[in-house]
Design an enzyme around this catalytic site. Structure first.
Site, mmCIF file in Angstrom:
data_model
loop_
_atom_site.group_PDB
_atom_site.id
_atom_site.type_symbol
_atom_site.label_atom_id
_atom_site.label_comp_id
_atom_site.label_asym_id
_atom_site.label_seq_id
_atom_site.Cartn_x
_atom_site.Cartn_y
_atom_site.Cartn_z
ATOM 1 N N GLY A 8 -11.063 -41.835 19.832
ATOM 2 C CA GLY A 8 -9.697 -41.345 19.605
ATOM 3 C C GLY A 8 -9.697 -39.832 19.512
ATOM 4 N N GLY A 11 -6.420 -37.701 19.838
ATOM 5 C CA GLY A 11 -5.302 -37.985 18.942
ATOM 6 C C GLY A 11 -5.071 -36.888 17.918
ATOM 7 N N TYR A 143 0.663 -52.260 9.494
ATOM 8 C CA TYR A 143 -0.224 -51.093 9.392
ATOM 9 C C TYR A 143 -1.050 -51.185 8.102
ATOM 10 C CZ TYR A 143 -1.423 -46.093 9.085
ATOM 11 O OH TYR A 143 -2.072 -44.894 8.981
ATOM 12 N N LYS A 147 -4.993 -51.821 7.402
ATOM 13 C CA LYS A 147 -5.798 -50.829 6.664
ATOM 14 C C LYS A 147 -6.555 -51.479 5.491
ATOM 15 C CE LYS A 147 -5.111 -47.175 9.101
ATOM 16 N NZ LYS A 147 -6.206 -46.757 10.005
#
Ligand code: SER
Length: 317
Positions: A8, A11, A143, A147
């Protein structure tokens, strides 16, 4: 750490973390992992190696880890809270199936792994103010569910297989380099773009909604310092509360107005974002991070605001 893979890397966090890691460990020792369509550009591309790294492609990432003799993986692949809510299965596929791939690769190749958690890992039953390190985590967003699972699975791999997993619960991150995409806390970045462009800002979060926020240089320090921390001091691992500042929209408006007195803000509350924000804490207690690896944020609201306005103005000029 000597050979690092950042998954990533293009990002919001990855684009700056990759460059910081290259400064510390040497350009050739930090591989920028990206997915097709989000290729590195400019300095990120020119300064060091880059490879396609899709967390859903276990064999592909395993090959990159072996090719570069990787010993540390920063796994930053994720969908932020608002986007995740519209694509829950994709959020799980990237966040959890992807994490499982990374942890297996780490177990087989002896890598340490950093996979961020978030203030979104908490829920409405969590104590709201000075949220303790160890407390109720019953999030109501996908989300947050992903997590909490990230934290548990990462701890499981440490306890069961000895994989050196470490993490922090990031607050909303504010930066002038790469914008966030689809988070609940994005307003705290967007407001600076409006202020610098001389436009009025329409705030999607209601006045009086407090959330923890952090300036990107502190977030990057947290990543590096935690991964460099003496493991014998770590009582916790996945994931540490870290904190720098907590404000509501009126607080950041006032901070910006010190430098831009004519700046104006109105409200048009977006229910999805507001629901997310209402279910998250107002402020975290980061005492464990302070005690176990000497965490300490350098920027408060005022110093962050001053630097953001200066750097973003130069960038947009
Ligand atoms: N910044 C994230 C979001 O808003 C929370 O960690 O989705």
């Amino acid at each position: 750490m000597k050979n690092i893979l950042v998954i990533g890397a293009t990002g919001q966090i990855g684009s700056e973390l990759t460059m910081k890691l290259r400064c510390i460990y040497g350009n050739d020792h930090v591989v920028a992992g990206y997915i097709p369509g989000a290729e590195p550009k400019g300095e990120l591309k020119e300064s060091g190696p880059a490879e396609i790294c899709d967390v859903t492609d276990c064999a592909g990432i395993d090959a990159v880890v072996k090719k570069f003799d990787i010993d540390t993986i920063y796994n930053l692949a994720a969908l932020l809270s608002v986007v995740a809510e519209s694509k829950p299965m994709l959020a799980w596929k990237i966040g959890i199936d992807g994490l499982w791939n990374i942890l297996e690769i780490a177990r087989e190749n002896g890598c340490a792994v950093f996979t961020p958690s978030s203030i979104g890992s908490f829920g409405p039953e969590t104590p709201r103010n000075h949220t303790p390190q160890d407390t109720i985590q019953r999030p109501i967003t996908i989300y947050g569910v992903s997590k909490v699972t990230t934290e548990l699975l990462s701890d499981y791999y440490f306890k069961k297989y000895g994989v050196d997993t470490r993490s922090v619960r990031f607050p909303g991150l504010i930066s002038y380099v790469t914008p966030p995409g689809g988070g609940t806390t994005d307003y705290a970045v967007d407001i600076f773009y409006s202020a610098v462009r001389g436009e009025d800002f329409v705030c999607p979060i209601a006045a009086g909604t407090y959330m923890d926020m952090m300036y990107m240089p502190d977030a990057l320090d947290a990543c590096v310092n935690l991964m460099e921390a003496d493991p014998t001091r770590l009582i916790h691992r996945n994931a540490f509360n870290i904190a720098a500042m907590s404000f509501d929209p009126e607080g950041i408006l006032a901070a910006i107005r010190k430098y831009k007195p004519d700046f104006k803000m109105t409200y048009k509350v977006e229910p999805l974002k507001q629901n997310n924000a209402d279910s998250w804490p107002n402020s975290l207690d980061d005492i464990c991070a302070r005690q176990e690896w000497d965490w300490c944020a350098k920027y408060d609201l005022d110093s962050m605001t001053r630097d953001m306005l200066e750097k973003l103005s130069a960038r947009l000029r």
